[in-house]
Scaffold this active site. Sequence first.
Site, PDB file in Angstrom:
ATOM      1  N   HIS A 118      14.411  10.189   6.086  1.00 39.63           N
ATOM      2  CA  HIS A 118      14.687   9.333   4.941  1.00 39.63           C
ATOM      3  C   HIS A 118      16.140   9.519   4.532  1.00 39.63           C
ATOM      4  O   HIS A 118      16.721  10.597   4.687  1.00 39.63           O
ATOM      5  CB  HIS A 118      13.779   9.692   3.759  1.00 39.63           C
ATOM      6  CG  HIS A 118      12.341   9.339   3.958  1.00 39.63           C
ATOM      7  ND1 HIS A 118      11.824   8.104   3.648  1.00 39.63           N
ATOM      8  CD2 HIS A 118      11.307  10.068   4.450  1.00 39.63           C
ATOM      9  CE1 HIS A 118      10.525   8.089   3.927  1.00 39.63           C
ATOM     10  NE2 HIS A 118      10.190   9.267   4.420  1.00 39.63           N
ATOM     11  N   HIS A 152       7.488  -0.632   9.302  1.00 43.18           N
ATOM     12  CA  HIS A 152       7.209   0.344  10.365  1.00 43.18           C
ATOM     13  C   HIS A 152       5.745   0.775  10.325  1.00 43.18           C
ATOM     14  O   HIS A 152       4.976   0.319   9.477  1.00 43.18           O
ATOM     15  CB  HIS A 152       8.145   1.546  10.279  1.00 43.18           C
ATOM     16  CG  HIS A 152       8.006   2.376   9.037  1.00 43.18           C
ATOM     17  ND1 HIS A 152       8.483   1.988   7.817  1.00 43.18           N
ATOM     18  CD2 HIS A 152       7.440   3.609   8.826  1.00 43.18           C
ATOM     19  CE1 HIS A 152       8.230   2.917   6.910  1.00 43.18           C
ATOM     20  NE2 HIS A 152       7.587   3.910   7.504  1.00 43.18           N
ATOM     21  N   ASP A 190       1.497   4.657   5.064  1.00 46.82           N
ATOM     22  CA  ASP A 190       1.858   4.282   3.692  1.00 46.82           C
ATOM     23  C   ASP A 190       2.666   2.985   3.648  1.00 46.82           C
ATOM     24  O   ASP A 190       3.016   2.508   2.564  1.00 46.82           O
ATOM     25  CB  ASP A 190       2.607   5.415   2.986  1.00 46.82           C
ATOM     26  CG  ASP A 190       3.920   5.770   3.660  1.00 46.82           C
ATOM     27  OD1 ASP A 190       3.993   5.710   4.897  1.00 46.82           O
ATOM     28  OD2 ASP A 190       4.887   6.122   2.948  1.00 46.82           O
ATOM     29  N   HIS A 191       2.924   2.398   4.824  1.00 48.65           N
ATOM     30  CA  HIS A 191       3.626   1.113   4.881  1.00 48.65           C
ATOM     31  C   HIS A 191       2.811   0.013   5.568  1.00 48.65           C
ATOM     32  O   HIS A 191       3.076  -1.165   5.350  1.00 48.65           O
ATOM     33  CB  HIS A 191       4.973   1.273   5.590  1.00 48.65           C
ATOM     34  CG  HIS A 191       5.971   2.041   4.783  1.00 48.65           C
ATOM     35  ND1 HIS A 191       6.981   1.447   4.062  1.00 48.65           N
ATOM     36  CD2 HIS A 191       6.099   3.380   4.571  1.00 48.65           C
ATOM     37  CE1 HIS A 191       7.696   2.379   3.450  1.00 48.65           C
ATOM     38  NE2 HIS A 191       7.179   3.563   3.741  1.00 48.65           N
ATOM     39  N   ASP A 228      11.768   2.470   4.735  1.00 46.21           N
ATOM     40  CA  ASP A 228      12.272   3.834   4.970  1.00 46.21           C
ATOM     41  C   ASP A 228      13.400   3.745   5.999  1.00 46.21           C
ATOM     42  O   ASP A 228      13.216   3.149   7.067  1.00 46.21           O
ATOM     43  CB  ASP A 228      11.155   4.733   5.509  1.00 46.21           C
ATOM     44  CG  ASP A 228      10.054   4.949   4.489  1.00 46.21           C
ATOM     45  OD1 ASP A 228      10.237   4.552   3.321  1.00 46.21           O
ATOM     46  OD2 ASP A 228       9.001   5.492   4.866  1.00 46.21           O
ATOM     47  N   HIS A 285       4.060   3.709   9.802  1.00 44.32           N
ATOM     48  CA  HIS A 285       3.448   4.765   8.999  1.00 44.32           C
ATOM     49  C   HIS A 285       2.386   4.172   8.067  1.00 44.32           C
ATOM     50  O   HIS A 285       2.550   3.061   7.545  1.00 44.32           O
ATOM     51  CB  HIS A 285       4.496   5.516   8.187  1.00 44.32           C
ATOM     52  CG  HIS A 285       5.233   6.542   9.000  1.00 44.32           C
ATOM     53  ND1 HIS A 285       6.496   6.988   8.675  1.00 44.32           N
ATOM     54  CD2 HIS A 285       4.882   7.219  10.130  1.00 44.32           C
ATOM     55  CE1 HIS A 285       6.891   7.896   9.569  1.00 44.32           C
ATOM     56  NE2 HIS A 285       5.930   8.047  10.450  1.00 44.32           N
ATOM     57  N   HIS A 327      14.770   6.003  11.100  1.00 43.77           N
ATOM     58  CA  HIS A 327      13.480   6.499  10.602  1.00 43.77           C
ATOM     59  C   HIS A 327      12.493   6.806  11.723  1.00 43.77           C
ATOM     60  O   HIS A 327      12.265   7.957  12.044  1.00 43.77           O
ATOM     61  CB  HIS A 327      12.881   5.527   9.596  1.00 43.77           C
ATOM     62  CG  HIS A 327      11.686   6.079   8.877  1.00 43.77           C
ATOM     63  ND1 HIS A 327      11.751   7.205   8.099  1.00 43.77           N
ATOM     64  CD2 HIS A 327      10.395   5.667   8.828  1.00 43.77           C
ATOM     65  CE1 HIS A 327      10.561   7.474   7.602  1.00 43.77           C
ATOM     66  NE2 HIS A 327       9.718   6.562   8.030  1.00 43.77           N
ATOM     67  N   HIS A 358       9.998   3.538  -3.773  1.00 46.78           N
ATOM     68  CA  HIS A 358       9.616   4.619  -2.855  1.00 46.78           C
ATOM     69  C   HIS A 358      10.275   5.943  -3.252  1.00 46.78           C
ATOM     70  O   HIS A 358      11.008   6.561  -2.488  1.00 46.78           O
ATOM     71  CB  HIS A 358       9.999   4.250  -1.419  1.00 46.78           C
ATOM     72  CG  HIS A 358       9.283   5.053  -0.367  1.00 46.78           C
ATOM     73  ND1 HIS A 358       9.624   6.349  -0.065  1.00 46.78           N
ATOM     74  CD2 HIS A 358       8.267   4.747   0.461  1.00 46.78           C
ATOM     75  CE1 HIS A 358       8.849   6.799   0.903  1.00 46.78           C
ATOM     76  NE2 HIS A 358       8.002   5.848   1.241  1.00 46.78           N
TER      77      HIS A 358
END
Length: 702
Positions: free
Chosen positions: A401, A75, A79-80, A183, A77, A162, A423
């Site tokens: 989450h 996805h 952090d991904h 997530d 975000h 998510h 994670h």
Amino acid sequence: MAAKRKAEIDVEGDLLEIMPLGAGSEVGRSCVMLKFKGKTIMFDCGLHPAYNGLSALPYFDEVDPSEIDLLLVTHFHLDHCGAVPYFLEKTTFAGRTFMTHPTKAIYKLLLTDYVKVSNIAVEDMLFDEQALNRSMSKIELIDYHQELEHNGIKFWCYNAGHVLGAAMFMVEIAGIRILYTGDFSREEDRHLRPAETPSVSTDVLVVESTYGVQVHETRNIREARFTGMVHEVVKRGGRCLLPVFALGRAQELLLILDEYWENHPELRDIPVYYASSLAKKTMTIFQTYINMMGDNVRAKFASGQNPFVFKHISNLRSMDHFDDVGPSVVMASPGMLQSGLSRDLFERWCSDRRNGVVFTGYCVEGTLAKHVMTEPPDVTLANGQKSPLNMSVSYISFSAHSDFLQTSNFIDILRPPNIVLVHGDSNEMGRLKGALNHKYQDKIQIFTPKNCQPVKMTFRGEKMAKVIGSLASAPLAQGQIVKGIVVREEFNHLIMAPTDLSNFTTLSTSTVQQKQKVPFVKQFRLLQTYLQQLYDNVETGLTVDNAPMLTVRLGEKLHDDEKPAGGSAVAADSVQLTQCSPDYVLLQWMSTPVTDMIADSIVLVILQMETSPSPGLLKVMSQTEDDREIEARNRRVIFKLLKEQYGDVHMKDGEVIEVNLDDNTATIDLENADISCSNETFKARIQTSLRRIQSALYPLID
């Protein structure tokens, strides 16, 4: 980046390895490596929100990017996906990259904004806007449930809940399935469907552990508490700051606030702002992919309403457009107060007791948001000065989450034998592992690796071959011997007739026709006499040019429609000799192990005829070696050929050969020409192999 030394790859190996390069006992910079059967997949490629520059990247130096086959991004975000432009443009990675349609569209918007608002020096920037734009052409699209295959790796994805476009990836290599959830949320909210549950089994589940054993409040209670917190701040004349990610939970909170303001006329004079430069563009994307949203949103669209056109919420592009007078509610990004509008507003409002900040999502260790949640007496501003923290600090989880109940129910349905937790910070991850071990009584292996710590599992699957084509036209009986060609395509084995090769593969059959000229000045009729004494079936004839011709044949004569163009037939089981001139003869044959040996013996006869004109040549030839030495040599040849064919073959005392295959054993007594074996099918197979070898070694037996 320097390439790491390549490790030796065992394609047939049964060892599966999973190693986090990020998100191992931490939240942030998600990046998980999977290696199995010589294939390598990277799941996600994110940045750590608490760090800047190279420190924010996953530990890429632990792998050789050039060996990675696939990068699958779950996805949008940061952090991904935040490290994707760096990885695609500044490393040796040459594999393929996949995202869903919404993820790719929002990925560009978010990272463009990230480049513009990052409060770091130019030399610390990991990539610029040009690198981001170049990366777009390297990213391919995948739909939910669309099955793709690359380099022997099958993969497809499911809706993960998510955020819009979030995906869980299922990967299958050599029949072993690995599910990476990224997530995910199994709770339906106002604008998104819950995560799907795969209908197929999985051997390894790589799952997030963000909230450990915590259980979320029900949606109604959570929404009531949230609106109550906001109402309390503005009621006392304060400003309410809602730090959020620009996309994802922000849209959920906007829907809640707009409905609450509609139901409370006394609040309509208090402005609500969505402070994001991406607001208009992102809303267009949300409307484009309305078919991927929840039933509530799709029903409103079907009735002609647009739920993302808000009556009581205004867009705030920058601080220059903000009239900061009196109570207000401002939803601003980023969600962890690292920089941008949310940081500016926090620093402006934090010293006033009337104001309040409400955190609605997960906050990573090391960020200002995580520090503020501990309610310290003062905070350090961006300019280095201290400021008292007098504003109220509240937290309520709207983070999409999975909680403990959602995760354990998901595991109950899938029942994977192996689980890898990622994670999640080490404490939450440890609690979740303990709870799952207690629930499943250690019937499931659960791993909690740290970054760069590999998890190794062994899978020994049966090798199966599928019979296809003309060989499968009739039902096969138990124990029936199937003769054909075994074709291996990645991890699939197929058995087919040679004539079916071109129908089911890109391969085709071919034959090698050998031609050899041998000096020969004697009478051709004399050669015919010698060969007729050696071989049972020697045919005479003439070529199309009326040249004398001999054919040493082991099988039957070819039919006319099987004869090659050019006049004379060269059968697959024969060697043809033609006297092309008084000085030499021409040998022609279709190359097989048997015909090659026959041709060699004929050449030997011709050469010895040239050096020994005696009519008793054959007798002399048969006496040149001791019969026992010949027999011993032939037995060694039989042993060698059987060993090449079956592998596990042993000779005892020079007279007995033992052949082992799977659980079957056959004993061959060469002295008495006897084969002993309890499995009749295997015995018949050995007899066939032995008969073919002997037909080549003893072609003259009457």
